[in-house]
Design a protein around this motif. Structure first.
Motif, PDB file in Angstrom:
ATOM      1  N   LYS A  65      24.071 -15.570 -41.159  1.00 33.81           N
ATOM      2  CA  LYS A  65      25.203 -15.970 -41.980  1.00 33.81           C
ATOM      3  C   LYS A  65      24.726 -16.824 -43.133  1.00 33.81           C
ATOM      4  O   LYS A  65      23.597 -17.293 -43.165  1.00 33.81           O
ATOM      5  CB  LYS A  65      26.199 -16.746 -41.110  1.00 33.81           C
ATOM      6  N   LYS A  66      25.668 -17.001 -44.048  1.00 35.93           N
ATOM      7  CA  LYS A  66      25.314 -17.650 -45.300  1.00 35.93           C
ATOM      8  C   LYS A  66      24.683 -19.019 -45.069  1.00 35.93           C
ATOM      9  O   LYS A  66      23.717 -19.391 -45.727  1.00 35.93           O
ATOM     10  CB  LYS A  66      26.598 -17.805 -46.104  1.00 35.93           C
ATOM     11  N   TYR A  67      25.250 -19.734 -44.126  1.00 37.14           N
ATOM     12  CA  TYR A  67      24.802 -21.120 -43.984  1.00 37.14           C
ATOM     13  C   TYR A  67      23.934 -21.336 -42.757  1.00 37.14           C
ATOM     14  O   TYR A  67      23.770 -22.445 -42.291  1.00 37.14           O
ATOM     15  CB  TYR A  67      26.015 -22.051 -43.919  1.00 37.14           C
ATOM     16  N   THR A  68      23.434 -20.216 -42.207  1.00 36.83           N
ATOM     17  CA  THR A  68      22.571 -20.388 -41.043  1.00 36.83           C
ATOM     18  C   THR A  68      21.385 -21.254 -41.437  1.00 36.83           C
ATOM     19  O   THR A  68      20.740 -21.021 -42.466  1.00 36.83           O
ATOM     20  CB  THR A  68      22.081 -19.025 -40.546  1.00 36.83           C
ATOM     21  N   THR A  72      32.797 -20.096 -42.196  1.00 35.04           N
ATOM     22  CA  THR A  72      31.410 -19.689 -42.018  1.00 35.04           C
ATOM     23  C   THR A  72      30.519 -20.909 -41.891  1.00 35.04           C
ATOM     24  O   THR A  72      29.659 -20.986 -41.011  1.00 35.04           O
ATOM     25  CB  THR A  72      30.935 -18.853 -43.223  1.00 35.04           C
ATOM     26  N   PHE A  73      30.760 -21.832 -42.787  1.00 39.03           N
ATOM     27  CA  PHE A  73      29.947 -23.040 -42.773  1.00 39.03           C
ATOM     28  C   PHE A  73      30.084 -23.762 -41.433  1.00 39.03           C
ATOM     29  O   PHE A  73      29.081 -24.091 -40.786  1.00 39.03           O
ATOM     30  CB  PHE A  73      30.389 -23.948 -43.921  1.00 39.03           C
ATOM     31  N   CYS A  85      28.338 -21.950 -38.646  1.00 37.64           N
ATOM     32  CA  CYS A  85      26.885 -22.073 -38.705  1.00 37.64           C
ATOM     33  C   CYS A  85      26.452 -23.451 -38.223  1.00 37.64           C
ATOM     34  O   CYS A  85      25.514 -23.580 -37.443  1.00 37.64           O
ATOM     35  CB  CYS A  85      26.394 -21.844 -40.117  1.00 37.64           C
ATOM     36  N   GLU A 136      26.818 -23.673 -34.536  1.00 36.80           N
ATOM     37  CA  GLU A 136      25.749 -22.936 -33.867  1.00 36.80           C
ATOM     38  C   GLU A 136      24.466 -23.744 -33.855  1.00 36.80           C
ATOM     39  O   GLU A 136      23.796 -23.857 -32.825  1.00 36.80           O
ATOM     40  CB  GLU A 136      25.497 -21.616 -34.588  1.00 36.80           C
ATOM     41  N   ALA A 151      21.992 -27.257 -45.389  1.00 32.61           N
ATOM     42  CA  ALA A 151      23.170 -26.385 -45.325  1.00 32.61           C
ATOM     43  C   ALA A 151      24.363 -27.036 -46.002  1.00 32.61           C
ATOM     44  O   ALA A 151      25.108 -26.390 -46.743  1.00 32.61           O
ATOM     45  CB  ALA A 151      23.498 -26.070 -43.875  1.00 32.61           C
ATOM     46  N   MET A 165      24.126 -26.923 -49.718  1.00 33.42           N
ATOM     47  CA  MET A 165      24.403 -25.590 -50.221  1.00 33.42           C
ATOM     48  C   MET A 165      25.912 -25.346 -50.234  1.00 33.42           C
ATOM     49  O   MET A 165      26.460 -24.837 -51.213  1.00 33.42           O
ATOM     50  CB  MET A 165      23.720 -24.561 -49.333  1.00 33.42           C
TER      51      MET A 165
END
Lengths: 891, 528
Positions: A241-244, B310-311, B314, B317, B385, B388
């Motif tokens: 994913k984008k922010y992995t 998404t952020f 992530c 995770e 992250a 970004m």
């Protein structure tokens, strides 16, 4: 006896010699190896060979029960079996012609297998023996189902002469009835079924290896021993994913890693190579031990399925004996003479030196495949090659072509009757993959089929199959795996059972470790699933798995070693998932007289719990350990969601006494605890005291449960022993033949029906009864009385008939009169009548006319029938057993 | 009521008692743990907030007081006192069981915070109206016998309690009514016990038949109310969603209407038929642009949400993985450590013990290093992250603002265009009026605008200014709000990360400290 044997041997030797000679003739269709040998063969060597061959024991069964003519009852066969139609005659002529041409053009090849005799000694063309049939069972829709069925249903009979095609080819119906046949019968049946199911299938007449022809699987790996390849589905790596986050930098040397991997690979490769070499050697040795002198000469018949139809991606062979599929490159298939389906017949014109590996199965290519009938639907696949190669071979084939002037001649339809398989036969052959029986009665099976047992020898394995219910313990299949090729050292035994009341399905015995593993189907009284053990004695190594949904306590696995006991749970309301108990050595009891159980002392109980979402993690115990010998209790709690450490607590149970002798209830060092988030109330002695009291209770409970669990296992062991001894078989309520109860019920029903019927017959009216009643009872009839009786009866009947006629007549007349009256009235009052009245009158008239007509008809009918009825009764009376002897004289 | 009066008179003669600390302590001590546990409790004092149940009956209490410390109290008995008001129970939010029977309470009140209450007894009081119970959604048992309830409407009030199973009303004036029981059966269909008797199913059916019409009407009304509430709720949710996208009130003519809401001159001018036609066209165009902004805003919101999700995923995770690793390390360490400890305990040679203890403490510090390295690594990774994400979300917001601004500029263009047209028309109308060529009748106040050129130009200009101001305001509002949202979001993410880091470091050091101290204790123990 001795002389006879010698004679037989001589004959056999002669036969072999002849075969070898014939081998010289067969050049094209023989593989290379034989040809090489043959170059140096002399007559003497052949004789030697013959002698050698005598010593080799042919692995054919002692005296194969061939379906001979006397066992085939041809009287019931339909006409098409016994005669040929005009068209068939024509076809046979064409075939004859074709055969002659062929033998003229290719004198060095063996004669074609074109028109064998059928069971009625009538020559039939092979293609017409194939009867494409689609079976009405879904299991027989795919080729593997069909092949399995054929191989399981029929018993192999060797060819009368292994080097020649048979002289007879029976219809599939006869073969199915007798359940035995040679490879040609097998293939014809299988081909019929496959064609019916829509496959592009062909019977192939060719040469097979010894193993193939004799169904000798000793060099094959048993399909049951091959563990199915685990289809490890590579988990599709999720798109990062984008922010992995990026992984931390790898600081190890890549070069070193590569070197390491290389080394490992080499070592592995070497090991593998060694293993393969060893294996190869073994194989070679085994093969060298008994080279087949008739290699490449043994006639075999199998089925070819071409690609295209039914979405078959690649052409393949099916060996009808085993039902297995082979690639068309396989080494077992050494050459092809010809092949046919229900439409046409093709001769192979290609070189078979290199077995079947170079063959091209483009049946439209007339250079490679010489067809017998024109106008087949086989498309020409390779158009480009046709022209240049067609020129060269023209002289060979042209003449043949010319003979088939009748281009529109097509194959007559099959003479074979509809192929029919009873559902029972299918059921027993397809669903129980390991059983093979005759459809129908068990007795028939037992008498005909080698006592319901079939033994297959594989490489390092032996497979025995029994019919269900044949063995009283339900054994249907046994696979014995051996360590060595000679099959002397047993490695493991697998036994499959069916219909057992204890739901035992598979017994697996590992000989080297002497580990027994029993597998059960769902439904065991104790919900047992797997039971593996070394001995049935308790307190030994043992694992029991259970169907967890069937158990109230959620136990899924139970393990035991001499000193430990482990239980795994699932889905319990108290979230217990694991309990492990360590035992100490049993104390020796001084009083041996008592037979009471002497439980082993428990040293340690470890219990694990899964997370209880209703409690906060800090209060939800994940693991608790009762160290009974040390009087300690350890608690470990669950980890909070975003923490990496978990709270812990340890209790020391020693009761201490202070200086004055008073019992100290609780001190702060009784409980050592680590808390992730220190809380106030847990620091309190009261809280700790209460927790400890609670734990003490729990300890007692756990001990008790452990003890109960031990008891239960003892019970299960006892139950298992009982079951092993009793081995009762279950019979499905739908199995009407075996189910005693339903049989009884059915018979009872039949009896009831029969009685009912009898009663009905009895209840029929006795026309003599009223007259007999007038006579004094209990006395024998005199002749006068009998005559009188007869006359009275007839007279009465006559009177009845007359009365009836009179009644009808009377009604008829009455109706007529009324009609006339009405008509009169109408004529008189016609002028004054209203339209309604007129309508009423008209409708009345039509109804009255209808009634009169019906009455008239009835009267006529009665007049016609009355005399007949009278005569019938008279005859009946003459035949009546009570009057017959008196009336005979008058008759 | 006669009986209650009699009961209470006994206590009237005695001096009322005050609920002070002593009474409470005494009661807690008496009702607390007994025997061994009791001794321990005495040693340590029981904190009021640990008490789960408290009994204060026959104490002649007049006023409920001093109960604020009993935060976790679940059961409170205050029966047979002379309490006159329900008060001082606000802090007892965990209360499940409350007994206030045999008191002198007149009004039900002060129960609004007791949301967990399941059993309430107000038997033998002076209550005349059932009221103020709305917060008690879990109420199962309600005892109101021997009171002065005289109106059947009180029963209908009880319909809202879906869990109510037991009700007692005996000894109230309403029980004198003939249809009392039937009325209750019919109107409280979920009730199982009335006046301590099980309700007969057959009677219930009969009652339902009897009161079918009125109940149907009640149900209908309740249903309507429910539907209305739901609708409002849905609308509110929708609006909230639009607000989150910063484009609320742009999916229609709200902005346009608001432009004219304060614009007196503009609306006056729109009386002119030409103007009104012009206005209509203008409105249509304007609304289309507004809708464009609205749609665009929703789309952008969706995008931002996705980005944020998404952020978050992530980050979660990453943290999860890091935690797993940490747990694994700790588990491995603990396994080894336990073995070491037991080995030390069994060892008798002092030298070896010391050596082993040193080894152990080395292990502990090694674990500390490993855990801290893991944490630092995670911090670095997350920082990257987050940075970004910050960049991306700012870019998104900037782009959104830019596009909205360009759309707003279109609005302004439209307004300018309209203004010009309007001016033109006004002047021509003025000319017409001056020339006396105007056909239509104009209202006086409109005609007043056409006094002279300056007036009309000023009026039109003022209207224009107001419109522009509205548009500007809306634009400014949007830009400011989205910017502040963005800053808040980023700030929060940073702050959360810092908090997380601190918590983890604290956790690790706490754990290590504990291990070390355990080891030290062992050492001390062995030295003894």
């Amino acid at each position: 006896m001795e002389v006879l044997k010698e004679k037989v041997e001589e004959e056999e030797a002669a036969e072999r010699e002849e075969a070898a000679e014939r081998a010289e003739r067969v050049e094209k269709t023989r593989p290379a190896e034989v040809q090489k040998e043959e170059a140096t063969l002399t007559q003497e060597m052949l004789r030697d060979l013959g002698k050698q061959l005598l010593e080799i024991q042919m692995p054919t069964p002692a005296e194969p029960p061939i379906v001979t003519k006397d066992t085939v009852d041809i009287s019931n066969l339909p006409l098409s079996y016994k005669t040929n139609t005009l068209k068939e005659e024509h076809l046979l002529q064409v075939a004859n012609n074709f055969s002659r041409q062929y033998s003229h053009l290719c004198p060095d090849r063996v004669p074609l297998f074109l028109q064998p005799l059928n069971e009625c000694e009538v020559p039939k063309f092979v293609s017409t023996t194939i009867r494409p049939t689609l079976m009405p069972y879904p299991d027989l829709y795919n080729w593997d189902g069909c092949a399995n069925f054929v191989s399981n249903f029929l018993t192999r009979v060797p060819l009368p002469d292994p080097l020649k095609p048979p002289s007879h080819l029976y219809s599939s119906t006869t073969v199915l009835k007798h359940q035995k046949g040679n490879c040609f019968d097998f293939s014809t049946l299988l081909c019929s079924m496959l064609l019916g199911a829509g496959y592009d299938a062909y019977c192939v007449n060719g040469y097979g290896s010894q193993a193939l022809c004799n169904m000798d699987l000793t060099r094959e790996v048993c399909p049951l021993t091959v563990t199915p390849k685990e289809t490890v589905k590579k988990k599709e790596k999720a798109q990062p994913k984008k922010y992995t986050i990026k992984p931390p930098r790898d600081l190890t040397s890549r070069f070193e890693q590569e070197q390491e991997i290389k080394k490992q690979k080499e070592a592995k490769a070497q090991e593998e190579k060694r293993w393969w070499e060893e294996e190869e050697e073994h194989l070679l040795e085994a093969e060298r031990a008994k080279p087949d002198p008739l290699h490449g000469l043994r006639v075999h018949c199998w089925v070819l399925v071409l690609l295209g139809k039914r979405e078959v991606p690649e052409s393949f062979f099916i060996d009808p004996f085993t039902g297995r599929s082979y690639s068309i490159q396989d080494d077992h298939f050494l050459g092809i003479e010809s092949l046919w389906n229900h439409r046409n017949y093709w001769i192979n014109m290609q070189d078979c030196r290199n077995c079947c590996k170079d063959l091209v199965f483009d049946l439209g290519d007339s250079v490679r495949w010489e067809y017998m009938l024109l106008g087949t639907d086989k498309p020409h696949l390779s158009l480009t090659e046709e022209e240049d190669e067609g020129m060269n071979d023209d002289n060979d084939t042209e003449d043949l072509d010319k003979e088939n002037q009748d281009k529109s001649f097509d194959m007559p339809s099959s003479w074979v009757e509809q192929i029919d398989i009873s559902p029972e036969g299918l059921c027993q052959c397809v669903f129980s993959a390991f059983s093979r029986t005759i459809p129908g009665l068990q007795e028939a099976f037992e008498t005909h089929c080698l006592n319901g047992k079939k033994v297959l020898h594989y490489r390092r394995a032996q497979l025995e199959k029994w019919a269900p219910y044949l063995n009283s313990n339900g054994l249907v299949c046994r696979l014995t795996t051996y360590e060595d090729l000679e099959c002397t050292k047993i490695l493991e035994i697998k036994e499959w059972y069916q219909n057992r009341e204890d739901m035992l399905e598979l017994k697996h015995i590992n000989n080297s470790t002497s580990l027994h593993t029993d597998y059960f189907r769902p439904g065991h009284p104790r919900a047992l699933h797997v039971h593996s053990y070394k001995s049935m004695e308790p307190e030994n190594d043992r694992v029991m798995e259970f169907y967890e949904t069937a158990r109230v306590d959620g136990l899924i696995k139970w393990e035991e070693t001499p000193r430990t006991m482990t239980q795994y749970y699932q889905g319990r309301p108290d979230f217990l998932s694991y309990r492990h108990i360590n035992f100490g050595p049993r104390f020796k009891k001084l009083t041996l007289t008592s037979t009471e159980s002497n439980p082993r002392p428990i040293l340690k109980i470890t219990e694990r719990f899964s997370r209880n979402p209703a409690k906060p993690a800090d209060e939800d115990v994940a693991e608790r350990v009762f160290l009974i010998s040390e009087e300690r209790i350890q608690l470990r709690y669950h980890c909070r969601d975003d923490y990496i450490t978990a709270s812990k607590r340890e209790f020391l149970q020693r009761s201490e006494v202070d200086s004055k002798g008073n019992k100290i209830i609780m001190t702060s060092d009784v409980c050592i605890s680590f808390e992730v988030e220190p809380m106030e109330h847990t620091k309190k002695l009261l809280y700790q005291y209460e927790t400890m009291m609670h734990l003490k209770n729990e300890e007692k409970l756990s001990k008790h449960q452990a003890w109960e669990s031990e008891l239960e296992v003892l019970e299960i062991l006892k139950l298992r022993e009982e079951e092993e001894e009793a081995h009762i078989l279950n019979i499905s309520i739908y199995d009407t033949k075996r189910n005693e109860k339903s049989k009884e019920y059915r018979e009872a029903m039949e009896r009831v029906m029969h009685e009912e019927h009898l009663r009905q017959v009895e209840a029929q009216l006795d026309y003599l009864a009223p007259f007999l009643a007038q006579l004094p009872p209990g006395e024998k009839l005199t002749r006068v009385q009998a005559v009188h009786l007869k006359d009275a009866c007839l007279g009465d009947f006559k009177q009845r008939l007359i009365d009836k006629a009179n009644l009808i007549q009377a009604r008829f007349e009455k109706e007529n009169q009324e009609l006339q009256k009405k008509q009169q009235w109408y004529q008189e009052n016609q002028v004054t009548l209203t339209p309604e009245d007129e309508d009423l009158y008209l409708s009345y008239c039509s109804q009255a006319m209808f009634r009169i007509r019906i009455l008239e008809q009835r009267l006529n009918r009665h007049k016609e029938l009355a005399p007949l009825k009278y005569l019938a009764l008279e005859e009946k009376l003459y035949k009546d057993p009570r009057l017959a002897e008196f009336l005979k004289v008058f008759a | 009521m006669l009986s209650s009066g009699k009961m209470n008179r006994i206590y009237d003669s005695v001096e009322p008692r005050v609920m002070d600390d002593d009474i409470l302590k005494l009661a807690v001590g008496e009702q607390g743990p007994q025997e061994e546990a009791g001794q321990l409790a005495k040693q340590e004092d029981i904190l009021f907030k640990d008490v789960l149940s408290l009994q204060l009956d026959f104490q002649n209490i007049l006023r409920i007081d001093n109960l604020w410390q009993f935060e976790n109290l679940q059961k409170l008995q205050l029966d047979n006192n002379i309490i006159e008001r329900i008060e001082g129970l606000e802090n007892l939010t965990q209360l499940v069981w409350l007994d206030l029977s045999f008191n002198n309470i007149k009004v039900i009140e002060g129960l609004d915070t007791l949301v967990n209450l399941e059993d309430l007894s107000l038997f033998n009081n002076r209550i005349s109206k059932i009221d103020s119970l709305d917060a008690l959604v879990k109420l199962q048992v309600l005892s109101l016998g021997n009171n002065q309830i005289d109106n059947m409407l009180n029963i209908i009030y009880l319909r809202q309690f879906k869990c109510l199973r037991t009700l007692s009303l005996s000894g109230n004036p309403i029980t004198q009514t003939e249809a009392y029981k039937m009325f209750i059966y019919a109107h409280l269909p979920d009730l199982v016990y009335l006046d301590f008797r099980r309700i007969d199913d057959h009677m219930k059916e009969l009652a339902e038949m009897k009161y079918q019409y009125s109940i149907d009407e009640l149900k209908h009304q309740e249903h309507l109310r429910q539907a209305q509430l739901e609708e409002e709720q849905a609308w509110r949710v929708k609006l909230e969603e639009y607000k989150m996208a910063f484009v609320e009130h742009l999916n229609g003519s709200f902005l346009f209407d608001s432009m004219y809401a304060e614009d007196v001159e503009g609306s006056k001018l729109s009386c002119l038929p030409i103007v009104s036609k012009l206005l209509e066209v203008y409105k249509d165009k304007f609304v289309i642009i507004c809708l464009n902004i609205f749609d665009y805003g929703l789309k952008q919101q969706e995008k931002r949400k996705l980005e944020l999700n998404t952020f978050n995923e992530c980050v979660q995770e990453a943290i999860q993985e890091n935690q797993e690793q940490g747990k694994l390390r700790i588990a491995r360490f603990e396994e080894m450590h336990l073995l070491n400890l037991s080995a030390i305990r069994e060892e008798s040679e002092l030298l070896i013990i010391e050596k082993k203890i040193v080894e152990c403490s080395e292990d502990i510090s090694a674990l500390f290093n490993v855990l801290m390295t893991l944490e630092m690594q995670l911090v670095e990774q997350l920082e990257e992250a987050i940075n970004m994400f910050e960049r991306n979300i700012t870019d998104m917001v900037d782009m959104f603002i830019e596009n909205v601004q360009s759309l707003m500029a279109q609005c302004r263009d439209l307004e300018n265009h309209h203004h010009e047209k309007l001016l033109e028309i006004s002047i021509s109308t003025l000319e017409k009026i001056i020339k006396g060529e105007l056909d239509e009748e104009l209202p006086d106040d409109v005609r007043a605008l056409f006094a002279d050129k300056d007036t009309i130009v000023n009026a039109v200009g003022a209207s224009h200014d107001i419109h522009l101001l509205k548009i500007d305001n809306r634009e400014d509002e949007l830009v400011t709000r989205i910017n502040s949202w963005c800053t808040h979001l980023v700030d929060k993410i940073h702050k959360d990360e810092v908090m997380r880091n601190r918590k983890r470091v604290k956790e690790i050091s706490q754990y290590i400290d504990h291990m070390q101290s355990e080891l030290d204790n062992l050492e001390c123990g062995d030295m003894d």
